[in-house]
Design an enzyme around this catalytic site. Structure first.
Site, PDB file in Angstrom:
ATOM      1  N   HIS A  58      13.094  22.811  22.482  1.00 21.78           N
ATOM      2  CA  HIS A  58      13.255  23.643  23.680  1.00 21.78           C
ATOM      3  C   HIS A  58      12.520  24.966  23.504  1.00 21.78           C
ATOM      4  CE1 HIS A  58      16.152  21.019  25.595  1.00 21.78           C
ATOM      5  NE2 HIS A  58      16.846  20.950  24.482  1.00 21.78           N
ATOM      6  N   CYS A  89       6.145  -5.089  10.516  1.00 23.93           N
ATOM      7  CA  CYS A  89       6.643  -4.798  11.868  1.00 23.93           C
ATOM      8  C   CYS A  89       5.444  -4.802  12.809  1.00 23.93           C
ATOM      9  CB  CYS A  89       7.348  -3.435  11.883  1.00 23.93           C
ATOM     10  SG  CYS A  89       7.693  -2.845  13.550  1.00 23.93           S
TER      11      CYS A  89
HETATM   12  C1  LIG Z   1      23.311  14.370  23.321  1.00 18.34           C
HETATM   13  C2  LIG Z   1      22.650  15.472  22.541  1.00 18.34           C
HETATM   14  C3  LIG Z   1      21.365  15.910  22.879  1.00 18.34           C
HETATM   15  C4  LIG Z   1      20.766  16.947  22.180  1.00 18.34           C
HETATM   16  N1  LIG Z   1      19.472  17.276  22.446  1.00 18.34           N
HETATM   17  C5  LIG Z   1      18.882  18.279  21.767  1.00 18.34           C
HETATM   18  C6  LIG Z   1      17.529  18.600  22.004  1.00 18.34           C
HETATM   19  O1  LIG Z   1      16.820  17.926  22.739  1.00 18.34           O
HETATM   20  N2  LIG Z   1      17.012  19.670  21.370  1.00 18.34           N
HETATM   21  C7  LIG Z   1      17.748  20.433  20.526  1.00 18.34           C
HETATM   22  O2  LIG Z   1      17.226  21.435  20.035  1.00 18.34           O
HETATM   23  N3  LIG Z   1      19.022  20.104  20.229  1.00 18.34           N
HETATM   24  C8  LIG Z   1      19.593  19.037  20.799  1.00 18.34           C
HETATM   25  N4  LIG Z   1      20.863  18.670  20.503  1.00 18.34           N
HETATM   26  C9  LIG Z   1      21.583  19.407  19.472  1.00 18.34           C
HETATM   27  C10 LIG Z   1      21.183  18.961  18.074  1.00 18.34           C
HETATM   28  O3  LIG Z   1      21.046  17.570  17.985  1.00 18.34           O
HETATM   29  C11 LIG Z   1      22.233  19.457  17.095  1.00 18.34           C
HETATM   30  O4  LIG Z   1      22.439  20.827  17.319  1.00 18.34           O
HETATM   31  C12 LIG Z   1      21.831  19.271  15.652  1.00 18.34           C
HETATM   32  O5  LIG Z   1      21.415  17.960  15.394  1.00 18.34           O
HETATM   33  C13 LIG Z   1      23.017  19.646  14.769  1.00 18.34           C
HETATM   34  O6  LIG Z   1      22.631  19.476  13.439  1.00 18.34           O
HETATM   35  P1  LIG Z   1      23.684  19.711  12.289  1.00 18.34           P
HETATM   36  O7  LIG Z   1      22.932  19.647  11.011  1.00 18.34           O
HETATM   37  O8  LIG Z   1      24.480  20.933  12.583  1.00 18.34           O
HETATM   38  O9  LIG Z   1      24.733  18.520  12.424  1.00 18.34           O
HETATM   39  P2  LIG Z   1      24.631  16.994  11.981  1.00 18.34           P
HETATM   40  O10 LIG Z   1      23.306  16.418  12.214  1.00 18.34           O
HETATM   41  O11 LIG Z   1      25.785  16.291  12.597  1.00 18.34           O
HETATM   42  O12 LIG Z   1      24.826  17.061  10.403  1.00 18.34           O
HETATM   43  C14 LIG Z   1      26.070  17.345   9.808  1.00 18.34           C
HETATM   44  C15 LIG Z   1      26.169  16.518   8.546  1.00 18.34           C
HETATM   45  O13 LIG Z   1      27.329  16.893   7.846  1.00 18.34           O
HETATM   46  C16 LIG Z   1      27.876  15.743   7.248  1.00 18.34           C
HETATM   47  N5  LIG Z   1      29.290  15.995   6.977  1.00 18.34           N
HETATM   48  C17 LIG Z   1      30.290  16.183   7.858  1.00 18.34           C
HETATM   49  N6  LIG Z   1      31.455  16.374   7.215  1.00 18.34           N
HETATM   50  C18 LIG Z   1      31.176  16.319   5.891  1.00 18.34           C
HETATM   51  C19 LIG Z   1      31.963  16.426   4.707  1.00 18.34           C
HETATM   52  N7  LIG Z   1      33.287  16.625   4.763  1.00 18.34           N
HETATM   53  N8  LIG Z   1      31.349  16.290   3.503  1.00 18.34           N
HETATM   54  C20 LIG Z   1      30.006  16.081   3.422  1.00 18.34           C
HETATM   55  N9  LIG Z   1      29.230  15.960   4.522  1.00 18.34           N
HETATM   56  C21 LIG Z   1      29.801  16.071   5.725  1.00 18.34           C
HETATM   57  C22 LIG Z   1      27.655  14.656   8.291  1.00 18.34           C
HETATM   58  O14 LIG Z   1      27.687  13.369   7.712  1.00 18.34           O
HETATM   59  C23 LIG Z   1      26.293  15.025   8.831  1.00 18.34           C
HETATM   60  O15 LIG Z   1      25.254  14.348   8.169  1.00 18.34           O
HETATM   61  C24 LIG Z   1      21.475  17.599  21.146  1.00 18.34           C
HETATM   62  C25 LIG Z   1      22.753  17.145  20.793  1.00 18.34           C
HETATM   63  C26 LIG Z   1      23.320  16.067  21.456  1.00 18.34           C
HETATM   64  C27 LIG Z   1      24.628  15.522  21.011  1.00 18.34           C
END
Ligand SMILES: Cc1cc2nc3c(=O)[nH]c(=O)nc-3n(C[C@H](O)[C@H](O)[C@H](O)COP(=O)(O)OP(=O)(O)OC[C@H]3O[C@@H](n4cnc5c(N)ncnc54)[C@H](O)[C@@H]3O)c2cc1C
Length: 473
Positions: A49, A395
């Protein structure tokens, strides 16, 4: 003992690991799943974005704009697919046109460049397949698309090459602190660290509460998608958004970096990633408002992701208020993918306030991948001469060779499942969705990992594709 333990290997944890790996400190990443990017990072719209959407002055706006620029740079350095295809927010009535003007003004305030408001004719000239009902749009030329899990993988691979220890299959279950040292207990082991970075996505509130007081709450909002075959890729050149509402950025239609068309998401309170008939019908109807003739019969996959909505309404990027030396990067909803590199740097800045951080004399910041189908004929021949496995296409939909699959299985972070191979080299990502190549990928996993066919996983632990032998010779 580690200086820092990062909990979670989504895009946020991977970004923090990447930047911290450039310093002379010991860093460990604990991830519950058997691979990186298994949470929200693997199931989202994949849009970088530009930054016109978040309210000016919020952490979201700040990290979005900085993160978008960093993402572009990182994708170049790390050889991750990135396409600046641009985006449009389209409007159908006066209310939408007012919203578009507000988004334009906000974008300018947030520092987004090249924004333009187009009238109906200009909009339809750029995207002729849009509905004739369209009245105008906000054009965002700097909006881009990426492969989110590839960026996460590339960041973590580079971090690991710089000495970060990645511990997969380690779910954090308990955290305690004594004499300034944290002890982090997982289902598999115990780790000591001076500092903790909590990047546990939808579980970040629960992870914080393993040691701290309740400071924020995460609720999950599901978004469901269609992924259409490449035959639908010419429906639009840009990402097409409708005007955002209170529940999100609305249903988009967008090209993907792999040449497909993605349509979604909706926004439903839910804690699972099952797709539903109602949810997908809603997405379809909304998308048809933007582009009426999308051929949904060309759908090759449905999936859903969970937004980590928090009760503060902005990203939480701060030291815990109840636990010193514990840094939360929590409630990272959209635009979290875009913002992740900036959030990773925020973790570095926080740590700099805690202890002296000295850059390593040398570290790697880039990566190069072999993608057979992008090579010239001469390069292909050269590669096949060196290793005939690059001459065997496994693939056919995506033209992925045995050589690339073997690279994925023996990479810095080895693929341990059929989907792990897919995320690394796109085998199984085409029209047949692994229908033809899945079995062959399984055979290669058995051969290269020296495992029994019964141990082959589709994706995470417990997704074994074979359960028992039927005929005993
Ligand atoms: C429908 C949707 C559309 C989106 N579209 C966009 C977009 O187009 N552009 C954009 O910028 N953002 C977008 N987002 C937001 C973006 O995808 C997220 O903000 C981002 O992926 C979050 O990353 P994260 O690392 O915080 O979380 P996650 O990717 O969920 O990573 C967290 C990790 O922590 C691990 N974990 C959890 N608990 C524990 C534990 N107790 N011990 C060890 N490991 C643990 C999990 O297994 C996971 O791998 C979208 C989100 C959604 C749901």
């Amino acid at each position: 003992m580690f200086d820092v333990v990062i909990i979670g290997a989504g895009i946020v944890g991977c970004s923090a690991a990447y930047y911290l790996s450039q310093y002379d400190i010991r860093v460990c990443v604990l991830e519950a799943a058997n691979d990186v990017s298994m949470g929200t990072t693997k199931a989202n719209s994949a849009i970088v974005h530009a930054g016109y959407d978040p309210e000016t002055g919020t952490l979201m706006a700040k990290h979005n704009v900085i993160g978008a620029a960093l993402t572009k740079e990182l994708c170049r350095k790390l050889d991750v697919p990135y396409k600046e295809c641009g985006a449009m927010v389209i409007g159908f009535d006066e209310t939408d046109l007012n919203t578009i003007q507000k988004l334009y003004d906000r974008g300018i305030r947030n520092g987004v460049e090249q924004l333009q408001i187009l009238n109906r004719e200009e909009t339809l000239k750029l995207e002729p397949q849009l509905s004739r009902d369209v009245r105008g749009c906000l054009l965002i030329p700097t909006s881009a698309i990426i492969a989110p899990w590839e960026l996460a993988m590339a960041l973590m691979e580079t971090a690991v090459r710089n000495g970060v220890q990645l511990k997969l299959n380690n779910r954090v279950e308990a955290i305690s602190k004594k004499d300034g040292v944290f002890t982090v207990r997982t289902n598999a082991d115990e780790y000591q660290a001076k500092y903790i970075i909590n990047a546990a996505g939808v579980h970040s509130d629960k992870v914080h509460e393993l040691i701290g007081e309740k400071e924020f709450t995460i609720t999950t909002v599901k978004g469901e998608y269609y992924l259409l075959d490449k035959s639908e890729s010419s429906r639009c050149q840009r990402t097409i958004f409708q005007c955002p509402s209170a529940v999100g950025k609305g249903v988009l239609v967008s090209p993907t970096v792999h040449g497909n068309l993605i349509v979604g998401p909706n926004a439903v309170d839910s804690d699972n990633v099952d797709t539903t008939y109602e949810g997908l019908q809603f997405v379809k109807k909304r998308a048809q408002r933007s582009i009426p003739f999308i051929a949904f019969g060309e759908n090759i996959r449905n999936f859903a992701g969970l937004r980590a909505k928090n009760d503060r309404g902005d990203f939480i990027v701060e030291e815990s208020r109840s636990v010193p030396d514990f840094f939360n990067i929590a409630g990272i909803m959209s635009p979290g993918l875009t913002s992740a590199p900036s959030l990773g740097l925020a973790a570095v800045d926080w740590l700099k306030g805690k202890q002296e951080l000295v850059k390593k004399d040398s570290y790697c910041e880039s990566r190069k991948k072999i993608r057979f189908n992008e090579l010239s004929d001469e390069e292909k021949n050269e590669l096949i001469k060196k290793d005939p496995r690059y001459g065997r296409i496994i693939c056919r939909c995506m033209t992925v060779t045995e050589g690339e699959i073997v690279d994925a299985i023996h990479g810095v972070i080895p693929a341990v499942s059929i989907d792990g191979v897919k995320r690394r080299c796109t085998a199984g990502m085409g029209r047949c969705q692994g229908g033809f190549c899945g079995g062959k990928v399984a055979e290669i996993l058995v051969r290269e990992r020296g495992i029994s066919p019964l141990e082959v996983l589709q994706d995470q632990e417990g997704t074994n594709i074979l359960v028992k032998e039927l005929k005993v010779k």
